[in-house]
Design an enzyme around this catalytic site. Structure first.
Site, short mmCIF file in Angstrom:
data_model
loop_
_atom_site.label_atom_id
_atom_site.label_comp_id
_atom_site.label_asym_id
_atom_site.label_seq_id
_atom_site.Cartn_x
_atom_site.Cartn_y
_atom_site.Cartn_z
N ARG A 283 0.86 -1.18 0.00
CA ARG A 283 0.00 0.00 0.00
C ARG A 283 0.90 1.23 0.00
O ARG A 283 2.03 1.19 0.50
CB ARG A 283 -0.88 0.03 1.24
CG ARG A 283 -2.05 -0.91 1.22
CD ARG A 283 -3.02 -0.66 2.36
NE ARG A 283 -2.38 -0.66 3.65
CZ ARG A 283 -2.16 0.44 4.37
NH1 ARG A 283 -2.50 1.64 3.92
NH2 ARG A 283 -1.58 0.37 5.56
N VAL A 387 1.87 -10.07 2.22
CA VAL A 387 2.36 -10.14 0.84
C VAL A 387 3.54 -11.10 0.75
O VAL A 387 3.66 -11.90 -0.19
CB VAL A 387 2.76 -8.74 0.33
CG1 VAL A 387 3.50 -8.83 -1.00
CG2 VAL A 387 1.52 -7.86 0.17
N ASP A 508 -4.83 -6.79 58.46
CA ASP A 508 -3.53 -6.32 57.96
C ASP A 508 -3.62 -4.80 57.83
O ASP A 508 -4.72 -4.22 57.75
CB ASP A 508 -3.25 -6.98 56.61
CG ASP A 508 -2.00 -6.43 55.95
OD1 ASP A 508 -0.96 -6.36 56.61
OD2 ASP A 508 -2.09 -6.04 54.77
#
Length: 735
Positions: A283, A387, A508
């Site tokens: 492209r 391609v 905790d």
């Protein structure tokens, strides 16, 4: 029956209007081909833009368009001309495309384009949600829809969502430059499985997830709230049989059945038996490196003049985004280069570059593939590049050479191609010379290896591999976590709390009662927390215990004046309410003299880290350090410390962004056992956020309410997402 919904920017068919006549044509693109079998199965649908704007369709054609699409099992997303301009040509292709392909100078971050991108992603989400049923699988494709997975997840957590990015994912250093990086990253993280073409892209994504979002990464799994997300690579294949069969048909054509292009190529060869064609198909895009390739070919002709009048570069550039300024500039530059080089080298019987700026029918592409002795595919950056694979598939006679850019994703699997740096003209020229002189036997060996790979891992195999992995994620990864604490659980817990005669709360501190800060000294309890804890402590039937890895002095400063039970240093010190501090373990700290210099050395060489010394332990904190550097340093320091400590009574403990050395006998589980031994409790509640709290969870009876903050794998029965939820849960018990 559950279905698969494919979502992409464009539908796999093209709609065109000619004199108000609607024409429907199937697309032959890589994605359309790859998803053909998935789309054809069952009652699945494909959702995307139909190629016509709402202004073009108008009210008169809407019904006809929808009917035509329905026949193809497709559903359109209604987009206006303004949407296409801002969302597609704007943010998608002026911001994301150049940024993800490392062309930062071309990026344009416009607020209007970003707003349009968000709005269009929401339009896609609305259409998907209208058609999705419980348990359906949604497969979202590519960079135009990065926000879509999260939009779907927020509304329909029952959906199985996969996302695949067909372009590169950039390095963290580049991705972080985007103003909306957080939104894009969290958008992708709405998926259960995120796919890329190569491992490099996976690695870059995981780095961004770790360094930008602070998420925990285990190999290629991301812990995100209550979910585990997998990022993996699936190199996309081609419809191998289609190209191979087309090549075989090409060779069977005789005389007039041949195309005009093929006859022109044969005429060219008739003038010179030594003539060679070098093929370039792309492209017209700046990521493809077309000007570089032309200049490299010029360099080749100058360095190897013996190929003049023998070698021709056949360059097919397919028009793309012709209204974008960068593409217009690229077209002018390409035209000028081709003109200059042809003018410089051309003879009466030979033109060095055949240049085509147009799309070609499939049959003509096959003519070019089959007739070219060498394919030179050298993009500057490419997500995959099909391609190159198509060229290899058409070489049915066993000859032909592929020159491939090492910057293309396909290079990671096509090792028998001749790999080049697209910016190195000297290397390209030498490689092209090598390709043209390559013996037929070597060509056949290389092609055989490439063709075996491509025929085996074709595009259908790619799609099947992704969907299989997506199904596995749901079946095996998600159930491994504990159960999310829902409102029904909270109500049952409150009911048991109210009816209990003696209660124990084990809390905790860092990451649970308070969020993490850059430095531990900043995590000071606030008045709201004091008030909440005091409410429990005031109840004579409730024992409130803060059980922390913090040192005794700090915890005593904050809570010494309170009527709480305190356990510090992971279980070294205990202060029962109303009594004095006592040591739970007999320990010494002489070993610190050996360990402290090592930790200090790592702190000096790792910016953002520091050493914290406690009575009987040393901790190396790395919360403020660069995530990638910290990951490397933690492996290194654990290796060094483990080797130093050997088999003695010390252990290396990995907590939340901290490495701590302490006695192997010290852990919260042993301290918890001491507390349970004295009193019989009929309600036990324990909550914590990191690995050190697992000892506590494991020590508690099965009827205890154990909750993990965060969704890491845990011995706790339940989990919640955030620290903010902890106080909500505790406050609910006091009502």
């Amino acid at each position: 029956m559950n279905k698969t919904i494919i979502v992409s920017n464009r539908l796999p068919i093209d709609l065109q209007l000619n004199n108000n006549e609607l024409q429907v044509k199937a697309s032959v693109g890589g994605l359309a081909t790859g998803m053909k079998s998935v789309h054809a199965e069952g009652n699945g649908i494909w959702i995307g833009w139909a190629g016509l704007t709402e202004e073009q369709i108008g009210p008169g054609l809407a019904e006809s368009v929808d009917s035509a699409l329905s026949n193809e099992k497709c559903v359109r997303v209604p987009l206006t001309a303004q949407d296409i301009e801002n969302y597609y040509y704007g943010f998608s292709n002026k911001a994301l495309w150049p940024l993800f392909h490392y062309f930062q100078a071309y990026t344009e971050f416009e607020l209007a384009d970003w707003e349009s991108y968000r709005e269009v992603n929401q339009k896609f989400a609305d259409v998907v949600l209208r058609h999705a049923n419980e348990g359906d699988t949604v497969w979202v494709h590519d960079y135009q829809l990065l926000l879509l997975p999260k939009l779907l997840r927020e509304k329909r957590p029952d959906l199985i969502v996969g996302f695949f990015l067909h372009i590169p994912f950039p390095s963290y250093e580049l991705f972080r430059t985007c103003p909306w990086r957080d939104e894009l990253l969290h958008g992708m993280l709405g998926a259960d499985l995120i796919g890329f073409h190569t491992y490099d892209y996976v690695r870059h994504f995981l780095s961004s997830a770790s360094r930008l979002a602070g998420l925990e990464i285990r190999i290629n799994e991301i812990t995100y709230g209550e979910r585990v997300i997998k990022a993996d690579f699936f190199p996309m294949g081609i419809d191998y049989n289609r190209f191979q069969e087309a090549a075989n048909r090409h060779y069977s054509r005789k005389g007039e059945s041949k195309s005009d292009l093929m006859r022109s190529i044969e005429q060219h060869h008739s003038f010179n038996n030594d003539a060679r064609l070098v093929l370039s198909i792309d492209r017209m895009d700046y990521t493809k490196g077309i000007p570089n390739r032309i200049l490299a070919f010029e360099y080749f002709l100058n360095k190897y003049p013996k190929y003049k009048e023998k070698v021709r570069l056949v360059m097919l550039a397919v028009p793309s985004r012709e209204n974008v300024p960068q593409y217009q500039k690229l077209k002018r530059e390409t035209d000028e280069l081709v003109g200059r080089i042809n003018g410089k080298f051309a003879t009466v019987n030979w033109t060095p570059i055949w240049y085509f700026y147009r799309s070609m029918p499939f049959e003509n592409l096959i003519d070019l593939y089959v007739s070219s002795h060498v394919a030179m595919i050298t993009p500057i950056r490419d997500g995959m590049n099909l391609v190159a694979k198509e060229y290899v598939a058409t070489r049915t006679e066993g000859t032909g050479v592929l020159i491939l850019s090492e910057m293309a994703g396909a290079a990671k699997e096509m090792h028998d191609a001749l790999l080049v740096n697209p910016n190195n003209f000297e290397q390209i020229a030498n490689t092209l010379n090598y390709a043209l002189e390559m013996p037929a036997e070597e060509q056949k060996l290389r092609l055989k290896s490439l063709q075996e790979r491509l025929s085996r891992y074709n595009v259908e195999r790619w799609a099947d591999a992704f969907l299989t992995s997506l199904g596995t994620i749901k079946e095996h990864v998600q159930p491994s976590l504990s159960v999310k604490l829902e409102q029904s659980h909270a109500e049952a817990m409150k009911k048991q709390f109210n009816s209990a005669k003696k209660r124990l709360l084990l809390l905790d501190y860092d990451g649970t009662l308070v969020g993490f800060k850059n430095h531990p000294s900043e995590a000071i309890p606030d008045e709201e927390l004091y008030s909440l804890l005091d409410t429990f402590a005031a109840d004579p039937d409730t024992d409130l215990v803060i059980i922390s890895g913090r040192d005794r002095n700090t915890i005593n400063t904050w809570f010494g004046g309170k009527d709480y039970t305190l356990v510090t240093d992971h279980g070294v010190w205990l202060r029962r309410k109303g009594k004095e501090w006592a040591s739970l373990e007999r320990l010494n700290s002489e070993w610190k003299e050996s360990v402290r210099p090592i930790m200090e050395s790592f702190a000096d060489n790792t910016p953002g880290t520091f050493v914290e010394e406690k009575d009987f332990s040393l901790a190396w904190h790395y919360r403020r350090a660069d995530a990638d550097l910290a990951a490397f340093r933690t492996m290194e320091i654990k290796h060094v410390l483990t080797g130093l400590l050997g088999n003695n009574s010390l252990s290396v403990l990995e907590g939340n962004k901290v490495i701590e050395v302490k006695s192997s006998n010290i852990n919260k589980g042993r301290a918890t056992a001491r507390l349970l031994a004295d009193i019989g409790y009929d309600f036990i509640f324990a909550i914590g956020d990191d690995w050190t709290d697992e000892y506590m969870f494991e020590e508690l009876p099965t009827n205890a309410w154990t909750i993990k903050v965060g969704s890491k794998k845990t011995a706790a029965k339940y989990f919640i997402k955030e620290t903010d939820e902890v106080r909500v849960i505790l406050a609910n018990l006091t009502k």
